[in-house]
Every structure is written in C-alpha cells, then in structure tokens.
Design a protein around this motif. Structure first.
Motif, PDB file in Angstrom:
ATOM      1  N   ASN A  97       0.823  -1.217   0.000  1.00 28.33           N
ATOM      2  CA  ASN A  97       0.000   0.000   0.000  1.00 28.33           C
ATOM      3  C   ASN A  97       0.858   1.269   0.000  1.00 28.33           C
ATOM      4  N   MET A  98       1.957   1.214  -0.719  1.00 28.18           N
ATOM      5  CA  MET A  98       2.863   2.375  -0.829  1.00 28.18           C
ATOM      6  C   MET A  98       2.353   3.283  -1.948  1.00 28.18           C
ATOM      7  N   ARG A  99       1.475   4.191  -1.590  1.00 27.43           N
ATOM      8  CA  ARG A  99       0.794   5.036  -2.588  1.00 27.43           C
ATOM      9  C   ARG A  99       1.538   6.333  -2.876  1.00 27.43           C
ATOM     10  N   ARG A 100       2.387   6.754  -1.979  1.00 29.04           N
ATOM     11  CA  ARG A 100       2.996   8.085  -2.101  1.00 29.04           C
ATOM     12  C   ARG A 100       4.204   8.056  -3.025  1.00 29.04           C
ATOM     13  N   ILE A 101       4.258   9.006  -3.952  1.00 29.36           N
ATOM     14  CA  ILE A 101       5.408   9.161  -4.843  1.00 29.36           C
ATOM     15  C   ILE A 101       5.742  10.641  -4.934  1.00 29.36           C
ATOM     16  N   GLY A 102       7.018  10.985  -4.773  1.00 27.52           N
ATOM     17  CA  GLY A 102       7.446  12.373  -4.811  1.00 27.52           C
ATOM     18  C   GLY A 102       7.110  13.044  -6.134  1.00 27.52           C
ATOM     19  N   PHE A 103       6.926  14.349  -6.087  1.00 24.92           N
ATOM     20  CA  PHE A 103       6.535  15.113  -7.281  1.00 24.92           C
ATOM     21  C   PHE A 103       7.551  14.925  -8.417  1.00 24.92           C
ATOM     22  N   ASP A 104       8.843  15.130  -8.123  1.00 24.78           N
ATOM     23  CA  ASP A 104       9.867  15.000  -9.161  1.00 24.78           C
ATOM     24  C   ASP A 104      10.014  13.547  -9.619  1.00 24.78           C
ATOM     25  N   ALA A 105       9.892  12.601  -8.691  1.00 26.88           N
ATOM     26  CA  ALA A 105       9.960  11.180  -9.058  1.00 26.88           C
ATOM     27  C   ALA A 105       8.811  10.817  -9.993  1.00 26.88           C
ATOM     28  N   CYS A 106       7.648  11.394  -9.736  1.00 27.94           N
ATOM     29  CA  CYS A 106       6.470  11.143 -10.573  1.00 27.94           C
ATOM     30  C   CYS A 106       6.699  11.686 -11.987  1.00 27.94           C
ATOM     31  N   LEU A 107       7.237  12.894 -12.083  1.00 29.51           N
ATOM     32  CA  LEU A 107       7.515  13.475 -13.402  1.00 29.51           C
ATOM     33  C   LEU A 107       8.557  12.655 -14.153  1.00 29.51           C
ATOM     34  N   THR A 108       9.547  12.147 -13.419  1.00 32.07           N
ATOM     35  CA  THR A 108      10.584  11.317 -14.049  1.00 32.07           C
ATOM     36  C   THR A 108       9.982  10.024 -14.592  1.00 32.07           C
ATOM     37  N   GLN A 109       9.172   9.359 -13.770  1.00 28.97           N
ATOM     38  CA  GLN A 109       8.518   8.129 -14.226  1.00 28.97           C
ATOM     39  C   GLN A 109       7.630   8.404 -15.440  1.00 28.97           C
ATOM     40  N   MET A 110       6.845   9.480 -15.367  1.00 30.34           N
ATOM     41  CA  MET A 110       5.973   9.852 -16.481  1.00 30.34           C
ATOM     42  C   MET A 110       6.763  10.065 -17.763  1.00 30.34           C
TER      43      MET A 110
END
Length: 324
Positions: A97-110
């Motif tokens: 249930n690890m739902r949280r992802i950092g803003f910059d990490a999210c942009l990188t994954q995207m």
C-alpha cells in the motif's frame, strides 16, 4: 517513494505545488490487492523472461543478425523498459500500500513511460517498413537496410522521443496545483497529472495533442500505408502459395501493432473525452496498455517466427545435453 497517507503542500505566495502525489491501485478492489497482485506478477515475470529470452537468442544466433531481428531486439528492450518503469510502483501498491510518490519522481517516471511508448510506436513503424522492403524489394533488402542504417534509425527513434517530450515535465512544473493529489493509476501519466492543476492547462493540452498526433498518430498512419502497399505487392505475386507465405511473415507484426495501439488509443480517448467513464474501466485500459504488450510480444514472436522458435529449441537442447 514512501509509505504515507498524507501529501504535504509547499506554499509560495499563491503558488501551490504538491511535494508528492498519491497513486491509485484498482478502485473498489483495494481489499483484494494482494490477490490481484498474483496475475500482475505473472505478467511481469513473463514480460521480463520473455523479452530477455528474445534478446539472448538473437544475440547468440548468427542467422538472426538481420534487420527484422535487430528491430525486434529494439522492441524487446523497449518493452523491458516499460515493465521496469511501472513494476516498482504497481507492486508497491498491491503488496505494501505504498501510494505516495514524490513530485519529481512522478515526473521522471511519467517522462520515461511516455518516451518508451513513443519509441515502441516508432519501432513498430520501422518494422512495418522492413516488412515492406522485404516483400517488395527482396533482392535489395539487405543493401537498403544495412546494419549502419538500422543503427541510424534506432538513434533517430530515441532522439525523436526524448526531444519531443522534453518540454512536458517543465510544462507540468510551472502549474499551480489544487489540494487534491490523488492520481488515477499506479503510475504517473501526463493527462492524469495535468488534470490535478488549478491553473490554465491549455498549453499542456495543446502541446500534448500536437506531439501525440505528430508522432504516434503519424506512425500509425504510415504503418497502415505500409500494409496497403504490402497487400498491393502481394496481390501481384504469381501464386496463392507465394501470397500466403509473404503475408505470413507479417502476422506477428500485425498482432504487435494491434496489441499496442488499441489500448493506447483507448486510454488517450478516455483521458480526453471520457469524463463519465467508470474509474475501473480507466484503470483496466491503462494496465492493458502498459503491461499486456510487453508480456504478449515475446509470446507472439516465439509462436509465429519459426527462426526464433528453432533457435529457442536449439538452445534448450544444448542446455539439456550439458545437464546430462
């Protein structure tokens, strides 16, 4: 990424930017996530082992060192990249249930998810061009698609994806976001992040649409044109057997094209026009788009390509002999 039920916001005057987003598993089925993870693990395992097997066989089999299989290697590497991009966050949600992802990490994954999707689209176009040359100009095929030419095409495909998508993270970072930070998927997707903004997103929508149509859209059109030309060439062949043999070399590629483009078009339509589509449908289409093609492509090519199948059987035979 960390286990947290909260997302804090950074405040700078009237500018809000979330420090993190909350990803979503399968809506309405949260209590079953551990069980749902079993088929996902199976698909990820098939994708990882299958694409690694394709790369290993092509590398070790000298007779497969030709354009068609070089492009298939590019497809396998791209599929591995897509799997590795989504696997940590997807299984992190299902298992812990690890739902949280950092803003910059999210942009990188995207950014990497979209780059790899664009690369896959371009590789499928290159494979269609290869099939057209092989059928319409069989005697000149090796002289037109030399190893150097294939490498140049590969580099051009990568640069095209990287450059065209480079502005997207910066366009998202300039936006002011609302306090709602829950995404629709277990991975970061451009329209999903964009729709959480409280600012004017016309530039993001326009740029995203232009890039999608000028890359993936054009790839699909050229693939269709390639097959129209292939069919026209095949019709002119002397016998029915020759026609069937020529078309049979295209079956694997046609399957790969359909498996990739149908869910991709569906997901794009849902994000842009499907405001009333149930969240579960949106989620299932997204998983179909990102997980099914990497898992199915090695199976499709192993079944339909006699060269891949024979090389695989030889490798297994040598392994069994060495074990004895």
């Amino acid at each position: 990424m960390e286990h947290d039920s909260h997302t804090t916001l950074e405040f700078n005057g009237s500018f809000y930017q979330p420090s993190a987003f909350l990803m979503m598993g399968i809506p309405g089925l949260e209590a079953l996530h551990h069980w749902i993870s079993i088929p996902f693990c199976a698909l990820y395992l098939i994708a990882l082992l299958g694409n690694c097997m394709i790369l290993f066989i092509i590398k070790k089999t000298q007779s497969l060192h030709e354009p068609m299989y070089y492009f298939l290697s590019m497809l396998a590497v791209t599929d591995l990249g897509l799997v590795l991009c989504t696997l940590p966050t997807t299984l992190g949600i299902f298992w812990f249930n690890m739902r949280r992802i950092g803003f910059d990490a999210c942009l990188t994954q995207m950014y990497f998810i979209h780059i790899l999707s664009f690369i896959e689209s371009s590789v499928l176009l290159a494979m269609a061009f290869d099939r057209f040359i092989a059928i319409s100009r069989p005697l000149r095929h090796s002289s037109i698609l030399t190893k150097t030419t294939v490498i140049k095409i590969g580099v051009a495909i990568i640069l095209r994806g990287m450059v065209s998508l480079l502005p997207i993270p910066f366009l998202l970072k300039r936006l002011t976001y609302c306090r709602k930070t829950e995404l629709s998927h277990s991975f970061c997707f451009h329209p999903d992040i964009m729709n959480l903004a409280c600012a004017d997103i016309k530039v993001n929508v326009f740029y995203g649409m232009i890039i999608l149509l000028s890359t993936v859209g054009m790839d699909f059109i050229f693939i269709v044109v390639s097959y129209i030309l292939i069919i026209k060439t095949v019709i002119g062949l002397a016998t029915k057997e020759e026609c069937l043999k020529a078309l049979n070399t295209c079956v694997s590629h046609i399957c790969a094209v359909l498996v990739f483009f149908i869910p991709m078009i569906g997901l794009s339509m849902i994000h842009r026009f499907g405001k009333n589509v149930p969240p579960l449908v949106n989620t299932l289409v997204a998983y179909t788009y990102l997980i099914i093609p990497p898992a199915l492509n090695p199976i499709i090519y192993s079944i339909k390509s006699s060269h891949i199948r024979e090389a695989l059987l030889r490798a297994l035979w040598r392994k069994s002999e060495s074990d004895w």
